[in-house]
Design an enzyme around this catalytic site. Sequence first.
Site, PDB file in Angstrom:
ATOM      1  N   ARG A 144      37.698  32.497 -46.581  1.00 58.24           N
ATOM      2  CA  ARG A 144      36.535  33.303 -46.184  1.00 58.24           C
ATOM      3  C   ARG A 144      36.781  34.746 -46.583  1.00 58.24           C
ATOM      4  O   ARG A 144      37.840  35.304 -46.275  1.00 58.24           O
ATOM      5  CB  ARG A 144      36.273  33.215 -44.691  1.00 58.24           C
ATOM      6  CG  ARG A 144      35.903  31.796 -44.317  1.00 58.24           C
ATOM      7  CD  ARG A 144      35.263  31.702 -42.976  1.00 58.24           C
ATOM      8  NE  ARG A 144      35.172  30.287 -42.624  1.00 58.24           N
ATOM      9  CZ  ARG A 144      34.703  29.837 -41.494  1.00 58.24           C
ATOM     10  NH1 ARG A 144      34.247  30.673 -40.588  1.00 58.24           N
ATOM     11  NH2 ARG A 144      34.654  28.541 -41.266  1.00 58.24           N
ATOM     12  N   GLU A 146      36.591  37.703 -45.562  1.00 62.99           N
ATOM     13  CA  GLU A 146      36.425  38.483 -44.332  1.00 62.99           C
ATOM     14  C   GLU A 146      36.738  39.926 -44.678  1.00 62.99           C
ATOM     15  O   GLU A 146      37.882  40.284 -44.919  1.00 62.99           O
ATOM     16  CB  GLU A 146      37.405  38.017 -43.248  1.00 62.99           C
ATOM     17  CG  GLU A 146      37.337  36.544 -42.882  1.00 62.99           C
ATOM     18  CD  GLU A 146      36.206  36.236 -41.912  1.00 62.99           C
ATOM     19  OE1 GLU A 146      35.469  37.172 -41.536  1.00 62.99           O
ATOM     20  OE2 GLU A 146      36.070  35.053 -41.540  1.00 62.99           O
ATOM     21  N   ARG A 152      42.965  38.570 -36.107  1.00 61.67           N
ATOM     22  CA  ARG A 152      42.743  37.122 -36.030  1.00 61.67           C
ATOM     23  C   ARG A 152      41.932  36.547 -37.187  1.00 61.67           C
ATOM     24  O   ARG A 152      41.436  35.425 -37.124  1.00 61.67           O
ATOM     25  CB  ARG A 152      42.134  36.756 -34.695  1.00 61.67           C
ATOM     26  CG  ARG A 152      40.851  37.485 -34.411  1.00 61.67           C
ATOM     27  CD  ARG A 152      40.368  37.049 -33.055  1.00 61.67           C
ATOM     28  NE  ARG A 152      38.996  37.439 -32.895  1.00 61.67           N
ATOM     29  CZ  ARG A 152      38.232  37.042 -31.913  1.00 61.67           C
ATOM     30  NH1 ARG A 152      38.683  36.221 -31.013  1.00 61.67           N
ATOM     31  NH2 ARG A 152      36.998  37.450 -31.830  1.00 61.67           N
ATOM     32  N   HIS A 153      41.769  37.342 -38.244  1.00 64.50           N
ATOM     33  CA  HIS A 153      41.081  36.843 -39.436  1.00 64.50           C
ATOM     34  C   HIS A 153      41.988  36.940 -40.648  1.00 64.50           C
ATOM     35  O   HIS A 153      42.653  37.957 -40.864  1.00 64.50           O
ATOM     36  CB  HIS A 153      39.804  37.641 -39.715  1.00 64.50           C
ATOM     37  CG  HIS A 153      38.692  37.366 -38.760  1.00 64.50           C
ATOM     38  ND1 HIS A 153      38.495  38.118 -37.639  1.00 64.50           N
ATOM     39  CD2 HIS A 153      37.751  36.389 -38.749  1.00 64.50           C
ATOM     40  CE1 HIS A 153      37.455  37.634 -36.962  1.00 64.50           C
ATOM     41  NE2 HIS A 153      36.988  36.573 -37.607  1.00 64.50           N
ATOM     42  N   GLU A 289      38.529  32.671 -29.645  1.00 62.15           N
ATOM     43  CA  GLU A 289      37.900  31.440 -30.133  1.00 62.15           C
ATOM     44  C   GLU A 289      38.889  30.736 -31.043  1.00 62.15           C
ATOM     45  O   GLU A 289      39.408  31.344 -31.979  1.00 62.15           O
ATOM     46  CB  GLU A 289      36.631  31.792 -30.926  1.00 62.15           C
ATOM     47  CG  GLU A 289      36.048  30.572 -31.605  1.00 62.15           C
ATOM     48  CD  GLU A 289      34.974  30.879 -32.637  1.00 62.15           C
ATOM     49  OE1 GLU A 289      34.214  31.847 -32.476  1.00 62.15           O
ATOM     50  OE2 GLU A 289      34.919  30.107 -33.617  1.00 62.15           O
ATOM     51  N   SER A 292      35.090  25.648 -33.112  1.00 61.60           N
ATOM     52  CA  SER A 292      33.640  25.594 -32.918  1.00 61.60           C
ATOM     53  C   SER A 292      33.154  24.239 -33.365  1.00 61.60           C
ATOM     54  O   SER A 292      33.662  23.683 -34.346  1.00 61.60           O
ATOM     55  CB  SER A 292      32.924  26.598 -33.821  1.00 61.60           C
ATOM     56  OG  SER A 292      32.980  27.882 -33.310  1.00 61.60           O
ATOM     57  N   ARG A 340      45.261  30.471 -35.575  1.00 56.96           N
ATOM     58  CA  ARG A 340      45.015  31.204 -34.316  1.00 56.96           C
ATOM     59  C   ARG A 340      45.777  30.552 -33.172  1.00 56.96           C
ATOM     60  O   ARG A 340      46.359  31.238 -32.336  1.00 56.96           O
ATOM     61  CB  ARG A 340      43.522  31.222 -33.993  1.00 56.96           C
ATOM     62  CG  ARG A 340      42.764  32.171 -34.894  1.00 56.96           C
ATOM     63  CD  ARG A 340      41.351  32.417 -34.390  1.00 56.96           C
ATOM     64  NE  ARG A 340      40.628  33.204 -35.363  1.00 56.96           N
ATOM     65  CZ  ARG A 340      39.335  33.463 -35.298  1.00 56.96           C
ATOM     66  NH1 ARG A 340      38.607  32.975 -34.303  1.00 56.96           N
ATOM     67  NH2 ARG A 340      38.761  34.203 -36.221  1.00 56.96           N
TER      68      ARG A 340
HETATM   69  P1  ATP Z   1      34.913  34.237 -35.729  1.00 58.31           P
HETATM   70  O1  ATP Z   1      33.586  34.400 -35.060  1.00 58.31           O
HETATM   71  O2  ATP Z   1      36.073  34.416 -34.806  1.00 58.31           O
HETATM   72  O3  ATP Z   1      35.029  35.024 -37.005  1.00 58.31           O
HETATM   73  P2  ATP Z   1      33.747  31.858 -36.759  1.00 58.31           P
HETATM   74  O4  ATP Z   1      32.869  31.456 -35.626  1.00 58.31           O
HETATM   75  O5  ATP Z   1      33.167  32.563 -37.916  1.00 58.31           O
HETATM   76  O6  ATP Z   1      34.997  32.717 -36.199  1.00 58.31           O
HETATM   77  P3  ATP Z   1      33.961  29.101 -37.431  1.00 58.31           P
HETATM   78  O7  ATP Z   1      33.048  29.090 -38.584  1.00 58.31           O
HETATM   79  O8  ATP Z   1      33.472  28.646 -36.125  1.00 58.31           O
HETATM   80  O9  ATP Z   1      34.547  30.589 -37.286  1.00 58.31           O
HETATM   81  O10 ATP Z   1      35.316  28.368 -37.858  1.00 58.31           O
HETATM   82  C1  ATP Z   1      36.013  27.446 -37.031  1.00 58.31           C
HETATM   83  C2  ATP Z   1      37.367  27.993 -36.631  1.00 58.31           C
HETATM   84  O11 ATP Z   1      38.125  28.371 -37.777  1.00 58.31           O
HETATM   85  C3  ATP Z   1      37.303  29.277 -35.791  1.00 58.31           C
HETATM   86  O12 ATP Z   1      37.099  28.959 -34.424  1.00 58.31           O
HETATM   87  C4  ATP Z   1      38.652  29.891 -36.044  1.00 58.31           C
HETATM   88  O13 ATP Z   1      39.654  29.294 -35.230  1.00 58.31           O
HETATM   89  C5  ATP Z   1      38.941  29.495 -37.475  1.00 58.31           C
HETATM   90  N1  ATP Z   1      38.614  30.604 -38.382  1.00 58.31           N
HETATM   91  C6  ATP Z   1      37.404  30.930 -38.864  1.00 58.31           C
HETATM   92  N2  ATP Z   1      37.471  31.980 -39.692  1.00 58.31           N
HETATM   93  C7  ATP Z   1      38.790  32.327 -39.739  1.00 58.31           C
HETATM   94  C8  ATP Z   1      39.523  33.341 -40.442  1.00 58.31           C
HETATM   95  N3  ATP Z   1      38.921  34.194 -41.259  1.00 58.31           N
HETATM   96  N4  ATP Z   1      40.861  33.409 -40.261  1.00 58.31           N
HETATM   97  C9  ATP Z   1      41.495  32.539 -39.429  1.00 58.31           C
HETATM   98  N5  ATP Z   1      40.861  31.557 -38.759  1.00 58.31           N
HETATM   99  C10 ATP Z   1      39.530  31.450 -38.897  1.00 58.31           C
HETATM  100 MG    MG Z   2      32.819  29.750 -34.508  1.00 61.19          MG
END
Ligand code: ATP
Ligand code: MG
Length: 366
Positions: A144, A146, A152-153, A289, A292, A340
């Site tokens: 991603r 980000e 945490r990303h 989180e 999801s 995470r």
């Molecule tokens: P956040 O809101 O914390 O950015 P998200 O809701 O965008 O997360 P989801 O699409 O729900 O993330 O992805 C499922 C899971 O994957 C998340 O709950 C998280 O544990 C993990 N995750 C998502 N994006 C990342 C990232 N950039 N780095 C590390 N872990 C991630």
């Molecule tokens: Mg999520």
Amino acid sequence: MVEVEGTVQRSEKAQRGVELLPSRVTVISRAEVPLPLGVIDKVGAELDTRFNHRVIDLRKPSVRAIFELRSALLAGFRSAFLSRDFIEIETPKLLREGAEGGATLFPVDYFETRAYLAQSPQLYKQMLMSAGFERVFEIAPAWRAEPSDTVRHLTEFTSLDLEVAYPEGADGLRTILEEVLVDALRSTHQELAARKNPLASNIPDVRTPFPRIPFARAEEWLGRPGAEQDFGSEDEKAIGARVQNDFGVPFYYLIDYPTAVKSHTFYAQRQDGNPRATWYCDLDFRGWEIASGGLREHRIDRLRENFVAAGLDPERFGGYLEAFRYGMPPHGGFGFGVDRLITLLAGLSNIREARLFPRDRYRLDP
Ligand code: ATP
Ligand code: MG
């Protein structure tokens, strides 16, 4: 690096109860001096310095311990899934379209066209439900873009995904995930204890069911009832503290996410009697989180409506939609961020430390 020959003998003073009396020492490989990073110093170097010289950093027993935890946890998840009749799958990571929205997609030059790195195996694991694979899981990288620098990303992380056909409602799905997680934590604890890894004592002994907190109730806790606004990291922290205080447990679900919050998530099933809410939830651990998911929309007409509502052209998702045209069972699943979980279990302050060679906006090497 040296090779030592000698006699092993019992010793009261030695940490492991034995010591080696050397008779010959051979140098196998010489190290340049000075080292860029101390291997035994207690004083911590800056994270950036540590990652710039990661192979040296990884020699520290306390750092190595994190990766033993990681290995034990992944093995624990695999065996928890396999013992529940899941099969492990591998889905493509070069895609034409993303699942989680355009903003965080990494484009790749792909011959005459453009491809993207997978943000999630979401659409493929759903397609397999139509293929009759009723219980699948995958442990694989996801990417991603980000842009923000948070603890945490990452831009490259490990996603643990599961998908199940005919779940017993959204709660049946939550039960599967929490039981798998508890099993994985138990076997991780056992494995680390057997290896005398000090992180063994960090692994919480938790019981199911985890508390289920409706989204609306958490909004009341935060003093903004009915706002239908996604939780930010500070909100998540406050909710985690409240759950710890009221229930005394570190893991909990936030359930019944409002449709307004998940509007971009075309595959999230809306609740039949209450279209303002979805059957989606998050699993949080100590205010972060970590997963999801929920029930997916398996009815093609509603799915098309969701595409339109999200401003997406269904024609661009032809391969995905085809899976719904020839019989799709009710199904649901989760995406779970392994890094995470490891960060929190190992008591780290930054998710980068949970990966051997982390990737973020500014780091592509080593
Ligand atoms: P956040 O809101 O914390 O950015 P998200 O809701 O965008 O997360 P989801 O699409 O729900 O993330 O992805 C499922 C899971 O994957 C998340 O709950 C998280 O544990 C993990 N995750 C998502 N994006 C990342 C990232 N950039 N780095 C590390 N872990 C991630
Ligand atoms: Mg999520």
